[in-house]
Design an enzyme around this catalytic site. Structure first.
Site, short mmCIF file in Angstrom:
data_model
loop_
_atom_site.label_atom_id
_atom_site.label_comp_id
_atom_site.label_asym_id
_atom_site.label_seq_id
_atom_site.Cartn_x
_atom_site.Cartn_y
_atom_site.Cartn_z
CB THR A 167 -0.87 -0.03 1.27
OG1 THR A 167 -1.76 -1.13 1.15
CG2 THR A 167 -1.66 1.24 1.48
NE ARG A 203 -9.56 -7.18 3.13
CZ ARG A 203 -8.49 -6.40 3.18
NH1 ARG A 203 -8.20 -5.61 2.16
NH2 ARG A 203 -7.73 -6.37 4.25
N GLY A 219 -10.61 -3.23 2.79
CA GLY A 219 -9.63 -3.16 3.87
C GLY A 219 -9.72 -1.86 4.66
CB THR A 264 0.94 0.02 4.80
OG1 THR A 264 1.01 -1.21 4.04
CG2 THR A 264 2.27 0.25 5.49
N GLY A 265 -0.77 -2.39 6.23
CA GLY A 265 -0.67 -3.61 7.02
C GLY A 265 -1.88 -4.49 6.84
N GLY A 290 -5.16 -5.26 7.02
CA GLY A 290 -6.25 -4.30 7.19
C GLY A 290 -7.30 -4.64 8.22
N1 ASP Z 1 -3.87 -2.36 4.50
C1 ASP Z 1 -4.15 -2.91 3.20
C2 ASP Z 1 -5.40 -3.73 3.27
O1 ASP Z 1 -5.59 -4.45 4.21
C3 ASP Z 1 -3.06 -3.76 2.67
C4 ASP Z 1 -1.70 -3.18 2.72
O2 ASP Z 1 -1.42 -2.27 3.50
O3 ASP Z 1 -0.86 -3.63 1.94
O4 ASP Z 1 -6.17 -3.69 2.33
#
Ligand code: ASP
Length: 325
Positions: free
Chosen positions: A191, A219, A221, A242-243, A245
């Site tokens: 992200t 889905r 996030g 980012t992470g 979600g």
């Molecule tokens: N946070 C994003 C999600 O869960 C994914 C990511 O940060 O890469 O959609």
């Protein structure tokens, strides 16, 4: 004496917390957190990431240096990363379980808490601009799927065939994830996000993503969820996350950092660490955040081995980094 009356005047005027020695503007970005290890990144790829992170910051920094708004800077910075196949946002987004690219994005204005978001879109070249259009041109905060796409097209945004977003690298990642029956075998979150404070002391934050590989149909996030993946409030800070979600939504990560500053008096760094290294780690939730406050403090906190990241300040300070210390 003079000093004291000036101090009193400033207090009376309710001048925002822009400290005298704070940089006139600053900007911080991320391009995703995860198992990003030096030994797995060849020199050429590493150089490409570093160059693109710098190019993205150049776009935002030019606007801020010119006296432009943090909103413009955040949008411009994120667009550069969305257009790059290196990141999981815009072109280069990961694939859903059904083999499609579905993108989420949000943006927030710390001046008035105005916000805009789009979710599950497949045809808008720059999702961050669609989020901004929702914020500025509609009475809503979040729009999804075909409705959001129709709205973006009506606003004159550049639309693409869904095939535009496909990259071979992400397709291979999708096939690998399917084979291993693991949505994220590499534990990488690509992200992108940006937070900026402009010369007027206004903070803005934005986030853009393709979500998580193999995500189920429909889905959504944390990235388009205001308070989870993105938050901005001039009184406290701006945050982009980012992470994984689902955990970021449950823990209302971005707002929690702001709330810890507002109600518990924590500094930006303390608040970010409490949430990302405390709460999230206790839940085995991987990811990170970038954030800044009006005093020019910058936080880049992650609980993964690496996070693509960088910052720029008006005083010439800056950094591009990928791995942990
Ligand atoms: N946070 C994003 C999600 O869960 C994914 C990511 O940060 O890469 O959609």
């Amino acid at each position: 004496m003079k000093f004291f009356s000036l101090f009193f005047l400033i207090l009376l005027a309710g001048v925002p917390a822009q400290a005298a020695d704070a940089p006139a503007w600053s900007l911080v970005i991320h391009g995703g957190a995860g198992t990003i290890l030096r030994e797995n990144l060849d020199a050429e790829t590493e150089a490409a990431y570093r160059a693109k992170l710098s190019e993205a910051m150049d776009a935002g920094a030019a606007i801020l240096a010119d006296g432009g708004s943090s909103l413009d800077a955040v949008e411009a910075t994120i667009r550069v990363m969305e257009d790059s196949p290196l990141f999981n946002a815009g072109k280069g987004a990961v694939f859903t379980e059904a083999g499609a690219n579905e993108m989420d994005s949000s943006i927030m204005d710390g001046r008035d808490l105005n916000a805009g978001a789009v979710a599950g879109i497949k045809t808008v070249r720059n999702p961050i601009s669609a989020a901004r259009a929702v914020m500025e041109k509609s009475p809503h905060v979040m729009m999804a799927r075909e409705g959001a796409e129709k709205f973006a097209a009506a606003q004159g945004l550049v639309m693409e065939d869904p095939a535009y977003f496909r990259t071979e690298r992400r397709w291979q990642g999708y096939l690998k994830a399917k084979e291993k029956r693991d949505a994220d075998p590499d534990r990488k979150h690509g992200t992108v996000g940006c937070v900026a404070v402009d010369q007027a002391g206004n903070i803005a934050a934005g986030t853009s993503t393709g979500g998580m590989t193999l995500k189920m149909w429909g889905r959504i996030g944390d990235s388009p969820v205001i308070g989870a993946g993105t938050y901005a409030n001039n009184k406290t800070c701006g945050v982009s996350a980012t992470g994984h979600g689902e955990y970021f939504i449950r823990n209302v990560v971005a707002y929690d950092i702001s709330a810890l500053m507002e109600y518990a008096g924590l500094s930006l760094q303390e608040a970010a660490e409490k949430v990302v290294l405390g709460k999230l780690v206790a839940q085995q939730a991987t990811g990170g955040i970038v954030a800044l406050d009006a005093e020019g403090n910058i936080a880049m906190v992650f609980n993964t081995p690496g996070m693509y990241r960088g910052f720029r300040e008006s005083n010439g300070e800056g950094q591009v980094a990928i791995f942990g210390e």
